[in-house]
Write a protein that holds these residues in place. Structure first.
Motif, PDB file in Angstrom:
ATOM      1  N   SER A 132      14.125  26.042 -10.236  1.00 25.27           N
ATOM      2  CA  SER A 132      12.733  25.628 -10.239  1.00 25.27           C
ATOM      3  C   SER A 132      12.223  25.824  -8.815  1.00 25.27           C
ATOM      4  O   SER A 132      12.989  25.820  -7.858  1.00 25.27           O
ATOM      5  N   VAL A 133      10.940  26.025  -8.705  1.00 20.92           N
ATOM      6  CA  VAL A 133      10.320  26.297  -7.414  1.00 20.92           C
ATOM      7  C   VAL A 133       9.348  25.174  -7.118  1.00 20.92           C
ATOM      8  O   VAL A 133       8.611  24.723  -7.994  1.00 20.92           O
ATOM      9  N   SER A 134       9.346  24.733  -5.876  1.00 19.52           N
ATOM     10  CA  SER A 134       8.441  23.676  -5.452  1.00 19.52           C
ATOM     11  C   SER A 134       7.573  24.195  -4.308  1.00 19.52           C
ATOM     12  O   SER A 134       8.080  24.526  -3.246  1.00 19.52           O
ATOM     13  N   VAL A 135       6.281  24.257  -4.549  1.00 22.15           N
ATOM     14  CA  VAL A 135       5.330  24.733  -3.545  1.00 22.15           C
ATOM     15  C   VAL A 135       4.714  23.515  -2.870  1.00 22.15           C
ATOM     16  O   VAL A 135       4.031  22.727  -3.517  1.00 22.15           O
ATOM     17  N   PRO A 136       4.943  23.346  -1.563  1.00 22.53           N
ATOM     18  CA  PRO A 136       4.353  22.186  -0.881  1.00 22.53           C
ATOM     19  C   PRO A 136       2.866  22.412  -0.572  1.00 22.53           C
ATOM     20  O   PRO A 136       2.507  23.364   0.104  1.00 22.53           O
ATOM     21  N   PHE A 137       2.028  21.537  -1.104  1.00 22.47           N
ATOM     22  CA  PHE A 137       0.603  21.590  -0.795  1.00 22.47           C
ATOM     23  C   PHE A 137       0.259  20.655   0.363  1.00 22.47           C
ATOM     24  O   PHE A 137      -0.709  20.863   1.057  1.00 22.47           O
ATOM     25  N   PHE A 138       1.058  19.605   0.523  1.00 24.59           N
ATOM     26  CA  PHE A 138       0.807  18.658   1.613  1.00 24.59           C
ATOM     27  C   PHE A 138       2.108  17.961   1.961  1.00 24.59           C
ATOM     28  O   PHE A 138       2.860  17.559   1.081  1.00 24.59           O
ATOM     29  N   GLN A 139       2.378  17.852   3.258  1.00 24.98           N
ATOM     30  CA  GLN A 139       3.500  17.060   3.749  1.00 24.98           C
ATOM     31  C   GLN A 139       3.016  16.295   4.970  1.00 24.98           C
ATOM     32  O   GLN A 139       2.483  16.882   5.909  1.00 24.98           O
ATOM     33  N   LEU A 140       3.212  14.996   4.928  1.00 26.48           N
ATOM     34  CA  LEU A 140       2.753  14.122   5.997  1.00 26.48           C
ATOM     35  C   LEU A 140       3.591  14.355   7.251  1.00 26.48           C
ATOM     36  O   LEU A 140       4.811  14.224   7.226  1.00 26.48           O
ATOM     37  N   ASP A 141       2.948  14.772   8.321  1.00 27.48           N
ATOM     38  CA  ASP A 141       3.610  14.946   9.610  1.00 27.48           C
ATOM     39  C   ASP A 141       2.554  14.827  10.705  1.00 27.48           C
ATOM     40  O   ASP A 141       1.416  14.451  10.451  1.00 27.48           O
ATOM     41  N   SER A 142       2.945  15.148  11.930  1.00 34.58           N
ATOM     42  CA  SER A 142       2.008  14.995  13.041  1.00 34.58           C
ATOM     43  C   SER A 142       0.842  15.968  12.945  1.00 34.58           C
ATOM     44  O   SER A 142      -0.252  15.689  13.412  1.00 34.58           O
ATOM     45  N   LYS A 143       1.059  17.115  12.300  1.00 36.87           N
ATOM     46  CA  LYS A 143      -0.009  18.103  12.164  1.00 36.87           C
ATOM     47  C   LYS A 143      -0.915  17.781  10.979  1.00 36.87           C
ATOM     48  O   LYS A 143      -2.128  17.905  11.051  1.00 36.87           O
ATOM     49  N   ASN A 144      -0.313  17.391   9.864  1.00 31.63           N
ATOM     50  CA  ASN A 144      -1.054  17.051   8.650  1.00 31.63           C
ATOM     51  C   ASN A 144      -0.942  15.548   8.420  1.00 31.63           C
ATOM     52  O   ASN A 144       0.006  15.090   7.811  1.00 31.63           O
ATOM     53  N   PHE A 145      -1.901  14.827   8.896  1.00 30.48           N
ATOM     54  CA  PHE A 145      -1.834  13.375   8.784  1.00 30.48           C
ATOM     55  C   PHE A 145      -2.776  12.817   7.721  1.00 30.48           C
ATOM     56  O   PHE A 145      -2.763  11.635   7.436  1.00 30.48           O
ATOM     57  N   MET A 146      -3.586  13.683   7.115  1.00 31.24           N
ATOM     58  CA  MET A 146      -4.541  13.210   6.131  1.00 31.24           C
ATOM     59  C   MET A 146      -4.678  14.252   5.019  1.00 31.24           C
ATOM     60  O   MET A 146      -4.854  15.435   5.283  1.00 31.24           O
ATOM     61  N   ASN A 180       0.837  -1.191   0.000  1.00 32.30           N
ATOM     62  CA  ASN A 180       0.000   0.000   0.000  1.00 32.30           C
ATOM     63  C   ASN A 180       0.879   1.250   0.000  1.00 32.30           C
ATOM     64  O   ASN A 180       1.871   1.318   0.710  1.00 32.30           O
ATOM     65  N   LYS A 181       0.493   2.209  -0.803  1.00 27.42           N
ATOM     66  CA  LYS A 181       1.250   3.444  -0.854  1.00 27.42           C
ATOM     67  C   LYS A 181       0.428   4.571  -0.238  1.00 27.42           C
ATOM     68  O   LYS A 181      -0.757   4.699  -0.510  1.00 27.42           O
ATOM     69  N   VAL A 182       1.094   5.379   0.556  1.00 26.69           N
ATOM     70  CA  VAL A 182       0.476   6.523   1.207  1.00 26.69           C
ATOM     71  C   VAL A 182       1.181   7.773   0.693  1.00 26.69           C
ATOM     72  O   VAL A 182       2.404   7.814   0.621  1.00 26.69           O
ATOM     73  N   ILE A 183       0.399   8.784   0.343  1.00 25.84           N
ATOM     74  CA  ILE A 183       1.000  10.042  -0.103  1.00 25.84           C
ATOM     75  C   ILE A 183       1.618  10.731   1.100  1.00 25.84           C
ATOM     76  O   ILE A 183       0.944  11.003   2.095  1.00 25.84           O
ATOM     77  N   LYS A 184       2.927  10.969   1.031  1.00 28.51           N
ATOM     78  CA  LYS A 184       3.592  11.686   2.122  1.00 28.51           C
ATOM     79  C   LYS A 184       3.928  13.117   1.734  1.00 28.51           C
ATOM     80  O   LYS A 184       4.312  13.913   2.562  1.00 28.51           O
ATOM     81  N   GLY A 185       3.779  13.449   0.449  1.00 29.58           N
ATOM     82  CA  GLY A 185       4.032  14.810   0.009  1.00 29.58           C
ATOM     83  C   GLY A 185       3.374  15.104  -1.322  1.00 29.58           C
ATOM     84  O   GLY A 185       3.325  14.248  -2.197  1.00 29.58           O
ATOM     85  N   LEU A 186       2.847  16.303  -1.453  1.00 29.42           N
ATOM     86  CA  LEU A 186       2.245  16.765  -2.695  1.00 29.42           C
ATOM     87  C   LEU A 186       2.809  18.150  -2.971  1.00 29.42           C
ATOM     88  O   LEU A 186       2.721  19.044  -2.125  1.00 29.42           O
ATOM     89  N   PHE A 187       3.422  18.326  -4.141  1.00 30.09           N
ATOM     90  CA  PHE A 187       4.108  19.566  -4.468  1.00 30.09           C
ATOM     91  C   PHE A 187       3.664  20.083  -5.827  1.00 30.09           C
ATOM     92  O   PHE A 187       3.344  19.299  -6.719  1.00 30.09           O
ATOM     93  N   LEU A 188       3.683  21.381  -5.966  1.00 34.62           N
ATOM     94  CA  LEU A 188       3.468  22.037  -7.244  1.00 34.62           C
ATOM     95  C   LEU A 188       4.840  22.484  -7.720  1.00 34.62           C
ATOM     96  O   LEU A 188       5.444  23.379  -7.150  1.00 34.62           O
ATOM     97  N   ASP A 189       5.379  21.799  -8.734  1.00 38.16           N
ATOM     98  CA  ASP A 189       6.706  22.106  -9.259  1.00 38.16           C
ATOM     99  C   ASP A 189       6.582  23.093 -10.414  1.00 38.16           C
ATOM    100  O   ASP A 189       5.905  22.811 -11.407  1.00 38.16           O
ATOM    101  N   ILE A 190       7.252  24.230 -10.272  1.00 35.70           N
ATOM    102  CA  ILE A 190       7.210  25.287 -11.275  1.00 35.70           C
ATOM    103  C   ILE A 190       8.600  25.423 -11.881  1.00 35.70           C
ATOM    104  O   ILE A 190       9.575  25.658 -11.164  1.00 35.70           O
TER     105      ILE A 190
END
Length: 159
Positions: A124-138, A106-116
């Motif tokens: 190049s610039v990477s904007v983090p939309f989601f990073q898996l941590d204790s605050k953002n778990f879902m 099973n794969k879990v998304i641990k990061g979602l980025f907008l790469d420009i």
């Protein structure tokens, strides 16, 4: 309809509607405060055409006529950057996965980025939309937001 039924119905509507109104008002105030902080921090003087706020009102991406701004609040730090729209060559989403279980695959998304990608191919610039941590778990609406901004950047280059 008798008076007691109308009274009970009115009380029920007030008890359910009032918390929703208070929560929406509080969220709107937090968004306005974040937007004002972002405008001040980044020195935005142009009118903002479109913006989105996510991550419990701690991240923002905004578009003006000439620039794309983003700001992310991490703990006590406020990371912000502005990019000239004319310097953007391409934009895409990138997902990072972590294997939840080696046996099940099973794969879990641990990061979602907008790469420009910018004109000078070195940067190049990477904007983090989601990073898996204790605050953002879902992950919730971040995938839709990232896809929306990829489409927005594509539309800007078409016009």
């Amino acid at each position: 309809m008798d008076l007691s039924s109308a009274l009970i119905g009115s009380v029920f509507i007030i008890l359910t509607g009032l918390p929703i109104y208070i929560i929406n008002r509080s969220t709107k105030k937090k968004k306005e405060i974040l937007m004002q902080n972002c405008k001040h921090e980044l020195g935005i003087t142009e009118p903002i055409l479109e913006y989105d706020i996510w991550n419990s009102n701690e991240s923002i991406i905004a578009l003006t006529e000439t620039k794309l701004f983003f700001a992310i609040k991490n703990d006590a730090n406020f990371i912000s950057q502005s990019i000239c729209v004319q310097d953007i060559i391409s934009c895409k989403t990138r997902k990072e996965f972590a294997n939840q279980s080696a046996t099940h695959g099973n794969k879990v998304i641990k990061g979602l980025f907008l790469d420009i990608t910018l004109n000078d191919t070195v940067n190049s610039v990477s904007v983090p939309f989601f990073q898996l941590d204790s605050k953002n778990f879902m992950i919730t609406n971040e995938i839709n937001l990232a896809d929306k901004w990829v489409t927005k950047m594509y539309q800007l280059h078409q016009s």
